[in-house]
Design an enzyme around this catalytic site. Structure first.
Site, short mmCIF file in Angstrom:
data_model
loop_
_atom_site.label_atom_id
_atom_site.label_comp_id
_atom_site.label_asym_id
_atom_site.label_seq_id
_atom_site.Cartn_x
_atom_site.Cartn_y
_atom_site.Cartn_z
CG HIS A 24 -2.06 -1.11 1.16
ND1 HIS A 24 -1.99 -2.21 0.35
CD2 HIS A 24 -3.50 -0.93 1.72
CE1 HIS A 24 -3.18 -2.74 0.53
NE2 HIS A 24 -3.97 -2.01 1.26
CG HIS A 79 -12.04 -3.00 2.47
ND1 HIS A 79 -12.18 -1.60 2.41
CD2 HIS A 79 -10.73 -3.13 2.60
CE1 HIS A 79 -11.07 -0.89 2.61
NE2 HIS A 79 -10.22 -2.01 2.78
CD GLU A 81 -6.68 0.08 1.09
OE1 GLU A 81 -7.06 -0.25 2.15
OE2 GLU A 81 -5.92 1.12 1.10
CG ASP A 83 -5.81 -4.18 -0.87
OD1 ASP A 83 -6.72 -3.29 -0.95
OD2 ASP A 83 -5.64 -4.84 -0.12
CG HIS A 146 -8.22 -0.60 7.25
ND1 HIS A 146 -7.13 0.23 6.66
CD2 HIS A 146 -8.53 -1.37 6.00
CE1 HIS A 146 -6.98 -0.02 5.32
NE2 HIS A 146 -7.75 -1.12 5.15
CG ASP A 165 -7.90 -4.98 4.63
OD1 ASP A 165 -7.49 -5.79 3.96
OD2 ASP A 165 -8.48 -3.98 4.28
CE1 TYR A 193 -2.96 -6.74 6.44
CE2 TYR A 193 -4.17 -6.78 8.51
CZ TYR A 193 -3.93 -6.86 7.18
OH TYR A 193 -5.47 -6.52 6.59
CG HIS A 226 -4.20 -8.67 2.94
ND1 HIS A 226 -3.81 -8.77 1.72
CD2 HIS A 226 -5.08 -7.63 3.20
CE1 HIS A 226 -4.54 -7.29 1.24
NE2 HIS A 226 -5.18 -6.84 2.21
#
Ligand code: FEO
Length: 404
Positions: A24, A79, A81, A83, A146, A165, A193, A226
């Site tokens: 990121h 989510h 984001e 990724d 998050h 996440d 992380y 992840h």
């Protein structure tokens, strides 16, 4: 790499990124990472999240080993984001889903990130349930865990939590499950992380854990987006307990000395501060910011209760890597730290005071006066550094004792 079945008709179909190190663009990922997404086959075929855009083909290859990707009925976006959503536009074009589910904030993210014209988006509220045949899915919003859009999906009959996440770690591996992986590597990766990504949202973590407990949700499998998946009772307990411990941020009897030296004087001061900690029996780690990344400092803070910053003064301020480190650490809002600052100077010497102020802004208990030393530290300067290290050690020991 092949798809992996977690429970009957529930498959991992994500991608593994062995190359990535710059996660990121703000945190190092020394072990690489994965983008996990999950396919559930029932009366409706459902894809939970996608992968980074550059791994679209890998995801489709995995899905194709289970079913025709065009047979996907629903996509759930826990989510947005990139990724996890980067491959969304292409998979939507390919499978033309009947519905795409997301949270209200997810809708905002989705429509701003992508051209969603004609997409069959359906916003789900916190606690909403969806029947897909033999299975029911409950969506739970986890705002700011998050991102504002974050939610998790719970497969009730299978007791599988697809947690996005949350509970992730950056580990690229041929293994998919935590029980297949070296425990110390897993633990270190979870800490790195959490401390570099999730830490500012520690209150939300504690609130969510309590909510899950209060709802009496039974969990057999935690499947994050992840890293490795937790599928044994021991591992599910381990990751939940670890998250609670990380989020509580109780002080720990260990110190991080992060420093940046110009002509080696500040490095000598750092070593003397370390001697002072050792005199008082407090373990420490030295992090040289000329070699290490600021996310390494946060990874070390996971096991520490003191942050001691050292930098030479350059152009009336700390050196640039230290400035970056301060910005990174401060934004992650670590709690319950003891702090101190030191550094050499040749002309003006503002850096130690500025670093001490930054630590105070982080609400650290700053110990002693910021210690500055003109050019090369002499024996008396190093003695003061050693005394500062010992003072930090005593303050930290006291803080740990008070925390119980
Ligand atoms: Fe793994 Fe918030 O993206």
């Amino acid at each position: 790499m092949r798809p992996v079945e977690l429970k009957k008709d529930i498959y991992w179909v994500g991608s593994v990124d062995f190359d990535i190190r710059n996660f990121h663009h703000y945190s190092r990922a020394p072990e690489g990472s994965t983008y996990n997404c999950y396919l559930v086959r029932d009366e409706k075929t459902v894809l939970f999240d996608t992968v980074d855009a550059h791994d679209y083909a890998e995801m489709v290859k995995h899905i194709s080993e289970i079913c025709d990707p065009e047979s996907i009925d629903y996509i759930v976006c826990n989510h947005l984001e990139p990724d996890h959503s980067g491959a969304l536009p292409r998979i939507v074009r390919l499978c033309k889903p009947e519905k795409i589910f997301c949270s209200a904030m997810g809708l905002k993210s989705m429509t701003n990130l992508y051209d969603t014209t004609g997409w069959p988006i359906e916003v789900v509220k916190d606690g909403a349930r969806l029947n897909i045949g033999k299975r029911n899915i409950t969506f739970l919003e986890t705002r700011m865990l998050h991102w504002p859009d974050s939610m998790v999906s719970y497969l009730e009959e299978d007791r599988v939590l697809i947690s996005n996440d949350a509970f992730g770690q950056n580990i690229a591996s041929s293994y998919r499950f935590a029980d297949e992986c070296d425990r110390s590597l897993l633990s270190a990766s979870m800490k790195r992380y959490f401390y570099n990504i999730v830490l500012p949202y520690s209150p939300q973590v504690l609130k969510t854990l309590k909510r899950v407990q209060d709802l009496g949700i039974a969990i057999d499998v935690i499947a994050p987006d992840h890293g490795l998946i937790f599928r044994t009772p021991e591992d599910v307990k381990f990751v939940i307990d670890s998250y609670r411990e990380f989020a509580e941020q109780k002080p720990k009897l260990r110190a991080v000395i992060a420093y940046e030296s110009m002509w080696n004087g500040t490095a000598k001061m750092a070593a003397a501060v370390a001697d002072g900690l050792e005199d008082e029996g407090v373990p420490y780690v030295l992090v040289n910011l000329q070699e290490a990344h600021c996310s390494d400092v946060m990874a070390e803070l996971a096991d520490s209760g003191a942050l001691i910053l050292g930098s030479a003064t350059r152009n009336n301020m700390p050196m640039v890597n230290m400035m970056a480190c301060i910005a990174h650490v401060k934004g992650l809002r670590p709690q319950n730290l003891v702090g101190a600052a030191f550094g050499t100077y040749g002309w003006s010497g503002e850096a130690p005071k500025m670093m001490a102020e930054a630590l105070a802004e982080m609400k650290a208990d700053v110990v002693g006066e910021p210690l500055k030393c003109y050019f090369n530290p002499k024996a008396e300067d190093l003695a003061k550094c050693r005394a500062l290290g010992a003072e930090v050690a005593r303050a930290l020991r006291e803080k740990c004792r008070n925390a119980g």
